[in-house]
Design a protein around this motif. Structure first.
Motif, PDB file in Angstrom:
ATOM      1  N   VAL A 307       0.837  -1.210   0.000  1.00  0.00           N
ATOM      2  CA  VAL A 307       0.000   0.000   0.000  1.00  0.00           C
ATOM      3  C   VAL A 307       0.868   1.254   0.000  1.00  0.00           C
ATOM      4  CG1 VAL A 307      -1.618   1.358   1.391  1.00  0.00           C
ATOM      5  CG2 VAL A 307      -2.018  -1.075   1.053  1.00  0.00           C
ATOM      6  N   GLN A 308       1.907   1.255   0.819  1.00  0.00           N
ATOM      7  CA  GLN A 308       2.756   2.436   0.923  1.00  0.00           C
ATOM      8  C   GLN A 308       3.775   2.536  -0.210  1.00  0.00           C
ATOM      9  OE1 GLN A 308       0.531   3.966   2.750  1.00  0.00           O
ATOM     10  NE2 GLN A 308       2.284   5.188   3.370  1.00  0.00           N
ATOM     11  N   ILE A 309       4.140   1.434  -0.815  1.00  0.00           N
ATOM     12  CA  ILE A 309       4.976   1.495  -2.017  1.00  0.00           C
ATOM     13  C   ILE A 309       4.214   2.221  -3.131  1.00  0.00           C
ATOM     14  CG2 ILE A 309       5.959   0.110  -3.879  1.00  0.00           C
ATOM     15  CD1 ILE A 309       6.804  -1.936  -1.782  1.00  0.00           C
ATOM     16  N   LEU A 310       2.943   1.876  -3.279  1.00  0.00           N
ATOM     17  CA  LEU A 310       2.114   2.549  -4.274  1.00  0.00           C
ATOM     18  C   LEU A 310       1.920   4.022  -3.938  1.00  0.00           C
ATOM     19  CD1 LEU A 310      -0.598  -0.217  -4.869  1.00  0.00           C
ATOM     20  CD2 LEU A 310       1.275   0.435  -6.397  1.00  0.00           C
ATOM     21  N   ASP A 311       1.768   4.317  -2.656  1.00  0.00           N
ATOM     22  CA  ASP A 311       1.643   5.713  -2.235  1.00  0.00           C
ATOM     23  C   ASP A 311       2.881   6.505  -2.611  1.00  0.00           C
ATOM     24  OD1 ASP A 311       0.611   8.006  -0.795  1.00  0.00           O
ATOM     25  OD2 ASP A 311       2.064   7.524   0.777  1.00  0.00           O
ATOM     26  N   GLY A 312       4.047   5.913  -2.388  1.00  0.00           N
ATOM     27  CA  GLY A 312       5.296   6.589  -2.727  1.00  0.00           C
ATOM     28  C   GLY A 312       5.418   6.862  -4.207  1.00  0.00           C
ATOM     29  N   ALA A 313       4.977   5.916  -5.034  1.00  0.00           N
ATOM     30  CA  ALA A 313       5.053   6.100  -6.481  1.00  0.00           C
ATOM     31  C   ALA A 313       4.148   7.234  -6.945  1.00  0.00           C
ATOM     32  CB  ALA A 313       4.693   4.792  -7.188  1.00  0.00           C
ATOM     33  N   ALA A 314       2.895   7.232  -6.483  1.00  0.00           N
ATOM     34  CA  ALA A 314       1.943   8.266  -6.904  1.00  0.00           C
ATOM     35  C   ALA A 314       2.357   9.649  -6.414  1.00  0.00           C
ATOM     36  CB  ALA A 314       0.547   7.923  -6.396  1.00  0.00           C
ATOM     37  N   ALA A 315       2.714   9.751  -5.138  1.00  0.00           N
ATOM     38  CA  ALA A 315       3.095  11.048  -4.580  1.00  0.00           C
ATOM     39  C   ALA A 315       4.400  11.558  -5.185  1.00  0.00           C
ATOM     40  CB  ALA A 315       3.238  10.941  -3.058  1.00  0.00           C
ATOM     41  N   GLY A 316       5.334  10.651  -5.453  1.00  0.00           N
ATOM     42  CA  GLY A 316       6.595  11.059  -6.069  1.00  0.00           C
ATOM     43  C   GLY A 316       6.389  11.659  -7.446  1.00  0.00           C
ATOM     44  N   ILE A 317       5.435  11.116  -8.204  1.00  0.00           N
ATOM     45  CA  ILE A 317       5.129  11.653  -9.534  1.00  0.00           C
ATOM     46  C   ILE A 317       4.444  13.013  -9.425  1.00  0.00           C
ATOM     47  CG2 ILE A 317       3.742  11.303 -11.604  1.00  0.00           C
ATOM     48  CD1 ILE A 317       4.103   8.256 -11.133  1.00  0.00           C
ATOM     49  N   LEU A 318       3.373  13.085  -8.645  1.00  0.00           N
ATOM     50  CA  LEU A 318       2.581  14.306  -8.576  1.00  0.00           C
ATOM     51  C   LEU A 318       3.352  15.471  -7.966  1.00  0.00           C
ATOM     52  CD1 LEU A 318      -0.893  12.871  -7.474  1.00  0.00           C
ATOM     53  CD2 LEU A 318      -0.168  13.590  -9.755  1.00  0.00           C
ATOM     54  N   GLY A 319       4.212  15.193  -6.997  1.00  0.00           N
ATOM     55  CA  GLY A 319       4.954  16.264  -6.343  1.00  0.00           C
ATOM     56  C   GLY A 319       5.839  17.048  -7.291  1.00  0.00           C
ATOM     57  N   VAL A 320       6.311  16.395  -8.345  1.00  0.00           N
ATOM     58  CA  VAL A 320       7.166  17.059  -9.336  1.00  0.00           C
ATOM     59  C   VAL A 320       6.357  17.552 -10.531  1.00  0.00           C
ATOM     60  CG1 VAL A 320       9.120  16.771 -10.908  1.00  0.00           C
ATOM     61  CG2 VAL A 320       9.156  15.671  -8.660  1.00  0.00           C
ATOM     62  N   VAL A 321       5.453  16.716 -11.017  1.00  0.00           N
ATOM     63  CA  VAL A 321       4.785  16.995 -12.285  1.00  0.00           C
ATOM     64  C   VAL A 321       3.725  18.081 -12.166  1.00  0.00           C
ATOM     65  CG1 VAL A 321       3.403  15.996 -14.151  1.00  0.00           C
ATOM     66  CG2 VAL A 321       5.253  14.677 -13.126  1.00  0.00           C
ATOM     67  N   VAL A 322       2.942  18.081 -11.092  1.00  0.00           N
ATOM     68  CA  VAL A 322       1.845  19.053 -10.984  1.00  0.00           C
ATOM     69  C   VAL A 322       2.343  20.496 -10.955  1.00  0.00           C
ATOM     70  CG1 VAL A 322      -0.041  19.873  -9.523  1.00  0.00           C
ATOM     71  CG2 VAL A 322       0.201  17.426  -9.985  1.00  0.00           C
ATOM     72  N   PRO A 323       3.334  20.863 -10.118  1.00  0.00           N
ATOM     73  CA  PRO A 323       3.820  22.245 -10.171  1.00  0.00           C
ATOM     74  C   PRO A 323       4.361  22.622 -11.548  1.00  0.00           C
ATOM     75  CG  PRO A 323       4.584  21.182  -8.169  1.00  0.00           C
ATOM     76  CD  PRO A 323       3.985  20.109  -9.026  1.00  0.00           C
ATOM     77  N   GLY A 324       5.091  21.702 -12.184  1.00  0.00           N
ATOM     78  CA  GLY A 324       5.620  21.985 -13.510  1.00  0.00           C
ATOM     79  C   GLY A 324       4.523  22.148 -14.541  1.00  0.00           C
ATOM     80  N   PHE A 325       3.464  21.351 -14.428  1.00  0.00           N
ATOM     81  CA  PHE A 325       2.344  21.441 -15.352  1.00  0.00           C
ATOM     82  C   PHE A 325       1.645  22.792 -15.217  1.00  0.00           C
ATOM     83  CE2 PHE A 325      -2.151  20.121 -16.460  1.00  0.00           C
ATOM     84  CZ  PHE A 325      -1.921  20.057 -17.829  1.00  0.00           C
ATOM     85  N   ILE A 326       1.474  23.279 -13.993  1.00  0.00           N
ATOM     86  CA  ILE A 326       0.820  24.568 -13.778  1.00  0.00           C
ATOM     87  C   ILE A 326       1.696  25.700 -14.300  1.00  0.00           C
ATOM     88  CG2 ILE A 326      -0.069  26.151 -12.025  1.00  0.00           C
ATOM     89  CD1 ILE A 326      -0.737  23.650 -10.350  1.00  0.00           C
ATOM     90  N   VAL A 327       3.006  25.591 -14.121  1.00  0.00           N
ATOM     91  CA  VAL A 327       3.918  26.591 -14.689  1.00  0.00           C
ATOM     92  C   VAL A 327       3.763  26.620 -16.207  1.00  0.00           C
ATOM     93  CG1 VAL A 327       6.355  27.132 -15.110  1.00  0.00           C
ATOM     94  CG2 VAL A 327       5.591  26.544 -12.803  1.00  0.00           C
ATOM     95  N   ALA A 328       3.628  25.449 -16.832  1.00  0.00           N
ATOM     96  CA  ALA A 328       3.443  25.392 -18.283  1.00  0.00           C
ATOM     97  C   ALA A 328       2.106  25.996 -18.701  1.00  0.00           C
ATOM     98  CB  ALA A 328       3.541  23.942 -18.764  1.00  0.00           C
ATOM     99  N   LEU A 329       1.050  25.730 -17.926  1.00  0.00           N
ATOM    100  CA  LEU A 329      -0.267  26.263 -18.251  1.00  0.00           C
ATOM    101  C   LEU A 329      -0.307  27.789 -18.157  1.00  0.00           C
ATOM    102  CD1 LEU A 329      -2.741  23.819 -16.409  1.00  0.00           C
ATOM    103  CD2 LEU A 329      -2.282  23.952 -18.862  1.00  0.00           C
ATOM    104  N   LEU A 330       0.434  28.358 -17.198  1.00  0.00           N
ATOM    105  CA  LEU A 330       0.371  29.797 -16.933  1.00  0.00           C
ATOM    106  C   LEU A 330       1.674  30.501 -17.280  1.00  0.00           C
ATOM    107  CD1 LEU A 330      -1.477  29.584 -13.499  1.00  0.00           C
ATOM    108  CD2 LEU A 330      -2.467  30.123 -15.719  1.00  0.00           C
TER     109      LEU A 330
END
Length: 406
Positions: A307-330
């Protein structure tokens, strides 16, 4: 960009990991051991989340206009720690509520401020790489403090976590002082790439950005499913007679996920250009339904490992990609941190309601039922992201091309 300031930013990300979330998963254990009920704990955690929501939009706008982001972040860290320490002296309803409200408001500023400082130091070209490093250091900080917290909980009980948080706050302040204010370009920190003066952030511009709102809605549902899962895992163990030490269990859940997040964050930061923001976020969304379903299948303590291995994978992706995606959008709009706050607000709506929803279901039915509901919610987020793929990809690409032309 200054190498010294970037290194200090990495250290800030390392130490602030233990400051921003207060007691984190140990809060539920701390209150459960003092005879609080799951639904009461969930409601008070939701109260702190609501307070944070009210501060989220102002946090983004203040970050965009602030000329001294270091000092503001330092003051917020001190306030979070002071409010959390109140819980050691009293667990009365009013004291716990006050602590959660203050911590929630202050924590709402941390994300935009770190993003703003990073963008101000690197500009857009170096942002993704540095955010990957920030996230890796942040997860490493959570990892090592969780190891220490586990040892403290084993020998001295959960109360010793308060001392650990005070120490990491001091170290965070030292790291912040090592970042040179003159190295932070306040225009770049707002996402301005051109030399043309830009207006101050306006809410109407953000609310009319369809791709931004779709992103926020998707992540709102993701965090509605995700936010309460880890605390509920720890509370399930704390409420089970004869189970393993709940403090040690909580530390282990954090250690496992953070250990996975570190390499994932570094890997993702180097693959954004190859795979794109949409695909990587889609991957993280695919993980969450499976994680919640696994938590529902068994209450065995060892189930926390996958359960926590999967949590680490999802959070590790979103923590980097989401801020970068918003910078690209704006990109080049001057509204980047305000845009971050809009998405954080929508994420916070989901995260703040998650403990109350899950606590109510767990209290009236079972933990397994609560986890099953979380899995269904995560599937809805996945479907929304898939449905609006073309809008998201085209909007981000158009903004990036416009910024390149300028």
């Amino acid at each position: 960009m200054s190498l010294r300031s970037l290194r200090a930013l990495c250290l800030t990300s390392f130490f602030i990991a233990d400051v921003r979330d207060g007691l984190g998963p140990f809060l539920g254990i701390f209150l459960t051991q003092r005879h609080w009920q799951p639904d009461d704990i969930g409601l008070l955690m939701t109260l702190g989340g609501v307070a944070g929501l009210l501060a989220t939009l102002p946090a983004g706008f203040i970050t965009d206009t602030s000329k001294n982001k270091r000092t503001l972040l330092a003051l917020l860290c001190i306030m979070i720690t002071a409010s959390t320490l109140l819980l050691w002296f009293s667990q009365q309803n009013s004291v716990v509520a006050l602590s959660q409200i203050v911590s929630g408001i202050c924590a709402a500023f941390v994300g935009p401020l770190i993003t703003g400082i990073t963008l101000g130091l690197t500009g857009q070209r170096g942002f993704n790489a540095q955010m990957g490093k920030n996230e890796a250091f942040n997860h490493a900080g959570n990892f090592f403090t969780a190891l220490i917290a586990g040892g403290i909980a084993w020998y001295w009980g959960v109360g010793g976590i308060f001392l650990l948080m005070a120490c990491t706050t001091v170290l965070t302040l030292c790291a912040l002082l090592a970042i040179r204010s003159k190295d932070i370009d306040n225009d770049a920190a707002r996402g301005i790439q051109s030399s043309v003066p830009q207006p101050l952030p306006g809410l109407s511009v953000l609310t009319q950005n369809r791709a931004l709102l779709i992103t926020g809605l998707t992540l709102m549902l993701f965090h509605l499913a995700n936010a309460a899962l880890l605390p509920m895992l720890s509370m399930r163990v704390a409420a089970t007679p004869g189970a393993m030490n709940p403090g040690l269990y909580a530390a282990a859940t954090v250690i496992i996920s953070q250990a996975v997040m570190i390499p994932v964050a570094i890997w993702v930061s180097r693959r954004i250009d190859k795979y794109g923001y949409w695909r990587l976020i889609m991957l993280a969304l695919l993980i969450m339904p499976l994680r919640a379903a696994l938590a529902a299948t068994s209450a065995a303590p060892l189930m926390m490992v996958p359960v926590q291995i999967l949590d680490g994978a999802a959070a590790g992706i979103l923590g980097v990609v989401v801020p970068g995606f918003i910078v690209a959008l704006l990109c080049d709009s001057g509204h980047v941190n305000a845009g971050q706050s809009v998405v954080m607000l929508m994420q916070g709506v989901g995260a703040s309601m998650s403990p109350a929803l899950t606590g109510m279901i767990a209290g009236n039915y079972s933990f397994a039922t609560a986890f099953s509901v979380l899995s269904a919610i995560a599937l809805v987020a996945l479907l929304i992201w898939w449905r609006y793929a073309s809008v998201l990809i085209e909007h981000a690409s158009a903004r990036a091309l416009k910024a390149g032309a300028d």
